[in-house]
Design an enzyme around this catalytic site. Structure first.
Site, PDB file in Angstrom:
ATOM      1  N   ARG A  31       0.850  -1.187   0.000  1.00 25.80           N
ATOM      2  CA  ARG A  31       0.000   0.000   0.000  1.00 25.80           C
ATOM      3  C   ARG A  31       0.889   1.241   0.000  1.00 25.80           C
ATOM      4  NH1 ARG A  31      -2.262   3.210   4.493  1.00 25.80           N
ATOM      5  NH2 ARG A  31      -4.051   4.365   3.707  1.00 25.80           N
TER       6      ARG A  31
ATOM      7  N   HIS B  55      -2.733  11.000   0.402  1.00 25.16           N
ATOM      8  CA  HIS B  55      -2.262  10.806   1.774  1.00 25.16           C
ATOM      9  C   HIS B  55      -1.620  12.134   2.222  1.00 25.16           C
ATOM     10  CE1 HIS B  55      -0.999   7.519   4.818  1.00 25.16           C
ATOM     11  NE2 HIS B  55      -0.693   8.687   5.374  1.00 25.16           N
TER      12      HIS B  55
ATOM     13  N   GLU C 156      -7.464   8.684   5.773  1.00 24.14           N
ATOM     14  CA  GLU C 156      -7.797   9.378   7.016  1.00 24.14           C
ATOM     15  C   GLU C 156      -8.234  10.825   6.815  1.00 24.14           C
ATOM     16  OE1 GLU C 156      -4.664   8.980   9.875  1.00 24.14           O
ATOM     17  OE2 GLU C 156      -4.909   6.828  10.024  1.00 24.14           O
TER      18      GLU C 156
ATOM     19  N   ASN D  38      -7.751   2.066   9.582  1.00 26.51           N
ATOM     20  CA  ASN D  38      -6.471   2.286  10.261  1.00 26.51           C
ATOM     21  C   ASN D  38      -6.742   2.297  11.758  1.00 26.51           C
ATOM     22  OD1 ASN D  38      -5.397   2.625   7.743  1.00 26.51           O
ATOM     23  ND2 ASN D  38      -4.817   4.774   8.012  1.00 26.51           N
TER      24      ASN D  38
ATOM     25  N   TYR E 134      -4.907   2.345  15.739  1.00 26.36           N
ATOM     26  CA  TYR E 134      -3.725   2.446  16.613  1.00 26.36           C
ATOM     27  C   TYR E 134      -4.048   2.335  18.101  1.00 26.36           C
ATOM     28  CZ  TYR E 134      -1.114   3.748  12.467  1.00 26.36           C
ATOM     29  OH  TYR E 134      -0.532   3.715  11.228  1.00 26.36           O
TER      30      TYR E 134
ATOM     31  N   GLU F 277      -3.763   0.111   8.035  1.00 27.32           N
ATOM     32  CA  GLU F 277      -2.614   0.517   8.850  1.00 27.32           C
ATOM     33  C   GLU F 277      -2.816   0.023  10.269  1.00 27.32           C
ATOM     34  OE1 GLU F 277      -1.564   4.713   9.070  1.00 27.32           O
ATOM     35  OE2 GLU F 277      -1.834   4.932   6.908  1.00 27.32           O
TER      36      GLU F 277
END
Ligand code: GBH
Length: 469
Positions: free
Chosen positions: A80, A124, A169, A298, A300, A375
């Site tokens: 990616r 991005h 995002e 994504n 985290y 991600e």
């Protein structure tokens, strides 16, 4: 290092790793590239840690062949990456810059030669500076310019791309760029941020339409950093309402238009004192609502919120220092509470259960929508041994536990098709510059030499056995 679960993933599960153009390429003045908002921002004193910029970054623009070797060596099924809009259209409009397109065409051919599926992200965060000067994402025109750019890339790369992702995002682009100001372009204006939210939603829809006008069977996607937000006190109505409001701003502001074709009523009501949303024109949310083949997620960490009582300093934790404003537009009486640790070097809490919860929520609310983890990963201080080995047991543990969490969501019915480790390489970590390392491959910023960390060796095994040991 192992979780000991021995978990295997479904046949055909896509194993990858991810990067982004401005974070790795460097060569910002080569190949006809124009300036982006991140060039301007990173060159503005005080905006990034140590004044770091992406001028050189990982020098991937010159070392892409070596990097292809690492991708192949890891055995990845997919890679990616993002195309830099200012390489393709230096001023954000007009004809394509041949040299820019050639760079990505060579990269994509190199991936295909090695049996690696190209997963492309069109945006991005590196908006051409000329477009920012014309209003950036607060301007409706930017969404139309994005569609033109998407069409140019689609014409060039065509059916060589396995999956087209419009935006990475948009939450960060809108709120960190235009409300808290910790990301480029560094503005602090809540109403502008909400206009940016809308124009990003519109750009997603127009961009995917443009790709499919060239490639009718293109597989389409968007990557969202969906937030898992919990009330500090689950029994408090106030705290639960705070979590609902943050969920509206963070998640449903995007999933509403993109996945359901409308903004949620509570979002509009919660922010009515900031903007009247008159930038939303009839038909816009239908455009944003394009059929998606995959939703990119994504993930985290998780967040904890409560109603702020107005006493003492208000914590607006977003993992960034020196914010000019709050990213949580209109939620002036909401406060973030530091969740339980452990934490990564970003100060973000480690909470794999949040990923299971998130995947199951999306599965429940949008049944039949395939997902991919586009991600997941962590920054830690790595240990370099005298012999040059790079030991990063915490990163191995982090990824292993999130893979296990993904597997648990799959067991409970979530349709998760792949996982991309962030990141292939240590890189320019936005406002944190080169200080925080997310790579499974270490980059020596003096020599630009790449060294596999223990996590890369371990991840190669995961990919090979389609599961954990
Ligand atoms: C991604 O951003 C980016 O796509 C990528 O370019 C970047 O390098 C990578 O992640 C690592 O940062 O408010 O304390 O709960 C992720 C940005 C991370 C922003 C989590 C919001 C919430 C932290 N997001 N963060 S907190």
């Amino acid at each position: 290092m192992s979780t000991g679960t021995g978990r295997r993933f479904p046949d055909g599960f896509l194993w990858g790793s991810a990067t982004a153009s401005y974070q790795i390429e460097g060569a910002v003045k080569e190949g006809g590239r124009g300036p982006s908002i991140w060039d301007t921002f990173s060159h503005t004193p005080g905006k990034t840690l140590n004044g770091d910029t992406g001028d050189i970054a990982d020098d991937h623009y010159h070392r892409w062949q070596e990097d292809l070797g690492h991708i192949a060596g890891l055995g990845l099924g997919a890679y990616r990456f993002s195309t830099a809009w200012p390489r393709v259209q230096p001023g954000g409009r007009g004809p394509a810059n041949r040299e820019g397109l050639d760079f990505y065409a060579r990269l994509v051919d190199g991936l295909l030669e090695r049996g690696v599926k190209p997963v492309l992200t069109l945006y991005h965060w590196d908006l051409p500076q000329d477009l920012e000067d014309a209003g950036g994402w607060t301007a409706r025109d930017t969404a139309y310019r994005f569609a033109d750019y998407a069409e140019l890339v689609a014409r060039e790369l065509g059916d060589r791309i396995d999956l087209w992702t419009t935006l990475n995002e948009p939450w960060c682009s809108a709120y960190l760029g235009y409300a808290s100001g910790v990301h480029a372009p560094g503005r602090a204006d809540g109403a502008a941020a909400l206009a940016a939210v809308h124009h990003l939603n519109l750009a997603h829809g127009l961009g995917l339409q443009a790709v499919r006008s060239v490639l009718p069977s293109a597989r389409g996607s968007v990557t969202l950093n969906l937030h898992v937000i919990r009330p500090a006190d689950p029994s408090s109505d106030d705290d639960r309402d705070a979590a609902r409001r943050v969920d509206a701003l963070a998640n449903r502001a995007f999933t509403g238009p993109m996945l359901s074709g409308a903004y949620p009523d509570d979002l509009l009501a919660d922010t009515a004192h900031v903007t009247d949303w008159s930038f939303v024109r009839s038909g816009d949310t239908e455009i944003a609502h394009q059929p998606l083949d995959v939703l990119g997620v994504n993930y985290y960490s998780t967040g904890l919120v409560r109603r702020w009582d107005g006493v003492g300093p208000r914590s607006e934790e977003d993992g960034h220092g020196d914010a000019l404003g709050s990213p949580w537009v209109g939620a002036d009486d909401v406060e973030f509470v530091r969740p339980e640790g452990p934490y990564t070097a970003m100060g973000w809490n480690i909470d794999p259960g949040g990923l299971t919860e998130l995947l199951l929520r999306m599965h429940r609310e949008h049944p039949g929508l395939p997902m991919m983890i586009t991600e997941n990963g962590a920054a830690f201080a790595d240990t370099v041994s005298p012999a040059g080995a790079v030991h990063d047991p915490q990163r191995v543990d982090y990824i292993a536990r999130h893979l296990e969490a993904t597997g648990q969501a799959i067991d409970q019915g979530a349709d998760v098709r792949g996982y991309f480790a962030w990141s292939l390489l240590d890189n320019f970590e936005w406002s944190y510059g080169f200080d925080r390392r997310f790579g499974i491959i270490r980059v020596d910023y003096e020599t630009l030499e790449r060294t596999w960390k223990d996590s890369a060796h371990w991840y190669r095994g995961v990919v090979a056995r389609n599961g954990l040991d």
